[in-house]
Design a protein around this motif. Structure first.
Motif, PDB file in Angstrom:
ATOM      1  N   CYS A 162      15.086  -6.471  -7.108  1.00  0.00           N
ATOM      2  CA  CYS A 162      15.968  -5.714  -8.000  1.00  0.00           C
ATOM      3  C   CYS A 162      15.223  -5.287  -9.266  1.00  0.00           C
ATOM      4  O   CYS A 162      15.398  -4.167  -9.754  1.00  0.00           O
ATOM      5  CB  CYS A 162      17.184  -6.548  -8.357  1.00  0.00           C
ATOM      6  N   ALA A 163      14.381  -6.175  -9.788  1.00  0.00           N
ATOM      7  CA  ALA A 163      13.580  -5.823 -10.961  1.00  0.00           C
ATOM      8  C   ALA A 163      12.596  -4.711 -10.633  1.00  0.00           C
ATOM      9  O   ALA A 163      12.374  -3.796 -11.449  1.00  0.00           O
ATOM     10  CB  ALA A 163      12.845  -7.064 -11.473  1.00  0.00           C
TER      11      ALA A 163
ATOM     12  N   VAL B 133       1.501  -3.112 -13.362  1.00  0.00           N
ATOM     13  CA  VAL B 133       1.064  -4.501 -13.208  1.00  0.00           C
ATOM     14  C   VAL B 133       2.261  -5.410 -12.932  1.00  0.00           C
ATOM     15  O   VAL B 133       2.212  -6.302 -12.071  1.00  0.00           O
ATOM     16  CB  VAL B 133       0.294  -4.964 -14.460  1.00  0.00           C
ATOM     17  N   ALA B 134       3.355  -5.180 -13.656  1.00  0.00           N
ATOM     18  CA  ALA B 134       4.562  -5.967 -13.419  1.00  0.00           C
ATOM     19  C   ALA B 134       5.103  -5.725 -12.018  1.00  0.00           C
ATOM     20  O   ALA B 134       5.583  -6.659 -11.346  1.00  0.00           O
ATOM     21  CB  ALA B 134       5.621  -5.616 -14.466  1.00  0.00           C
ATOM     22  N   MET B 135       4.999  -4.488 -11.553  1.00  0.00           N
ATOM     23  CA  MET B 135       5.445  -4.150 -10.196  1.00  0.00           C
ATOM     24  C   MET B 135       4.674  -4.965  -9.166  1.00  0.00           C
ATOM     25  O   MET B 135       5.252  -5.558  -8.243  1.00  0.00           O
ATOM     26  CB  MET B 135       5.226  -2.652  -9.972  1.00  0.00           C
ATOM     27  N   GLY B 136       3.359  -5.005  -9.327  1.00  0.00           N
ATOM     28  CA  GLY B 136       2.555  -5.770  -8.397  1.00  0.00           C
ATOM     29  C   GLY B 136       2.726  -7.272  -8.569  1.00  0.00           C
ATOM     30  O   GLY B 136       2.733  -8.024  -7.586  1.00  0.00           O
TER      31      GLY B 136
ATOM     32  N   ARG C  29       5.343 -13.200  -5.411  1.00  0.00           N
ATOM     33  CA  ARG C  29       6.349 -14.148  -4.926  1.00  0.00           C
ATOM     34  C   ARG C  29       7.706 -13.431  -4.893  1.00  0.00           C
ATOM     35  O   ARG C  29       8.540 -13.604  -5.793  1.00  0.00           O
ATOM     36  CB  ARG C  29       6.418 -15.392  -5.810  1.00  0.00           C
ATOM     37  N   PRO C  30       7.911 -12.596  -3.877  1.00  0.00           N
ATOM     38  CA  PRO C  30       9.110 -11.750  -3.854  1.00  0.00           C
ATOM     39  C   PRO C  30      10.383 -12.552  -3.626  1.00  0.00           C
ATOM     40  O   PRO C  30      10.390 -13.583  -2.951  1.00  0.00           O
ATOM     41  CB  PRO C  30       8.851 -10.792  -2.684  1.00  0.00           C
ATOM     42  N   SER C  31      11.437 -12.086  -4.231  1.00  0.00           N
ATOM     43  CA  SER C  31      12.768 -12.647  -4.048  1.00  0.00           C
ATOM     44  C   SER C  31      13.757 -11.513  -4.259  1.00  0.00           C
ATOM     45  O   SER C  31      13.384 -10.398  -4.635  1.00  0.00           O
ATOM     46  CB  SER C  31      13.029 -13.782  -5.043  1.00  0.00           C
TER      47      SER C  31
END
Length: 397
Positions: free
Chosen positions: A85-86, A70-73, A78-80
């Motif tokens: 990196c996370a 879920v955290a991956m998605g 809002r990618p940065s």
């Protein structure tokens, strides 16, 4: 300077969301909840019983895995650079946790009173592993990482998996298959590597010679490429079969060849077939690499008084080397896979376990042959690709 700041700037700019990583995260979450995570069988013959996520690793483990996906998605919405990196950390952590999940399932599901019990890797594991590798490819492109980064990352993960398998996963079916035939495995691995190395080495030399001849004699180009394309259209098993009769006749009628080990089955037809299949990508890449060297550079070398041989080895060949290495990479990866089929004609190699496993309906033995082939292909692909990138102008920057 932090690790994030040390990473290169992304080569592609992001939009409002990364649909690729969102879809991959959703597929991984669905796979772990809908597919079997592991299977347990009382022995090698009886089919195993599949167990889902909660049964295999419990609610705490299931919630942790779900939270990671879920955290991956969520980070992809809002990618940065920081989010990418996370996500790379999440992918790495998930890969490292996979064998520990198997250890938990082993502890909970394997009955210690059944010494022949085996823990099988379920479909969810394979699907998630495949999707994680796709995530890694996407993140590598987004962060602009070199192939060397991913090679080192996957090598570290693989080393951790091997340690876990050797120390704590004795009940894993794949480990049991290896322990039952470890010497045979090492011998097959050696045969596989020798066949691939020999075939690729010969094809590199022959390919370079053919490409140079084709550049000098233009009429040879069409004939050579037509012949090499024709060889590629012949199925591998058919080519092995076509070589059996003439090689057997030569071994029976030419004692010198028989003393060298030439025969209708075994290493000789396997090498001939592998070289035949390897020549087209090698010759094509070598020809293109030599042909695309800037003519102005060659004229400058000529103006400096360099002889034709000096211009070739000191100017043309070094500039063509990155593209030539791509040909070697394609040739080697192709040969690693094709060598598995050579086991059918007695050439040995890791394909022996694949066909024995298929004959015995033992899928773990099939995996014992296929997984090392996959790992070899990935290592060779990443290593030669990283070397080619480093040799390109500006590749060291």
């Amino acid at each position: 300077m932090s690790l994030i700041d040390a990473l290169p700037t992304p080569t592609r700019q992001s939009g409002h969301l990364n649909a690729v990583l969102i879809c991959l995260s959703a597929c991984m979450l669905s796979a772990v909840w809908l597919l079997g995570l592991v299977s347990v069988a009382p022995n090698r013959i009886v089919a195993g019983i599949s167990y889902g996520l909660v049964t295999a690793i419990g609610w705490p483990g299931a919630l942790l895995v779900s939270l990671l996906f879920v955290a991956m998605g969520g980070l992809a919405i809002r990618p940065s650079r920081l989010h990418y990196c996370a996500q790379l950390c999440i992918v790495t952590l998930t890969l490292l946790l996979m064998p520990f999940g198997l250890m938990v399932a082993d502890h909970w599901l394997i009955d210690p009173t059944l010494p022949q019990a085996r823990l099988g890797i379920g479909a969810a594991h394979w699907v998630v592993l495949f999707l994680l590798l796709l995530c890694l490819v996407e993140l590598r492109l987004r962060l602009g990482l070199s192939r060397l980064w991913t090679t080192l990352l996957l090598s570290s993960v693989g080393a951790a998996w091997l340690v876990c398998a050797a120390l704590w996963l004795d009940n894993l079916a794949l480990v049991q298959e290896f322990q039952a035939r470890d010497q045979q495995f090492y011998r097959a691995m050696q045969q596989h590597v020798v066949l691939v190395s020999t075939a690729v080495s010969i094809s590199v030399v022959v390919g370079l010679i053919l490409a140079m001849l084709m550049r000098r004699y233009q009429r040879l180009q069409r004939t050579a490429f037509a012949l090499l394309n024709f060889l590629q259209t012949i199925p591998s098993l058919a080519l092995f079969g076509l070589l059996l009769a003439p090689l057997a006749w030569l071994a029976a009628n030419v004692p010198f060849l028989a003393q060298l080990g030439v025969s209708g089955i075994g290493t000789t037809p396997a090498l001939i077939a592998l070289i035949a299949y390897s020549l087209l990508p090698m010759v094509r890449n070598t020809y293109i690499a030599l042909d695309e060297v800037d003519s102005n550079t060659l004229e400058a070398a000529k103006a400096m008084g360099m002889r034709p041989r000096q211009r070739f080895w000191q100017v043309r060949f070094p500039l063509a080397l990155p593209i030539l290495l791509e040909g070697v990479r394609i040739t080697a990866v192709q040969a690693i896979g094709l060598t598995a089929v050579a086991a059918l004609i007695g050439a040995g190699g890791l394909g022996t376990f694949i066909f024995q496993g298929l004959g015995q309906a033992a899928m773990d033995m099939v995996l014992l042959g296929t997984l090392p082939i996959l790992v070899l292909a990935l290592i060779v692909d990443a290593s030669l690709g990283a070397l080619a990138d480093a040799l390109r102008p500006g590749g060291h920057e």
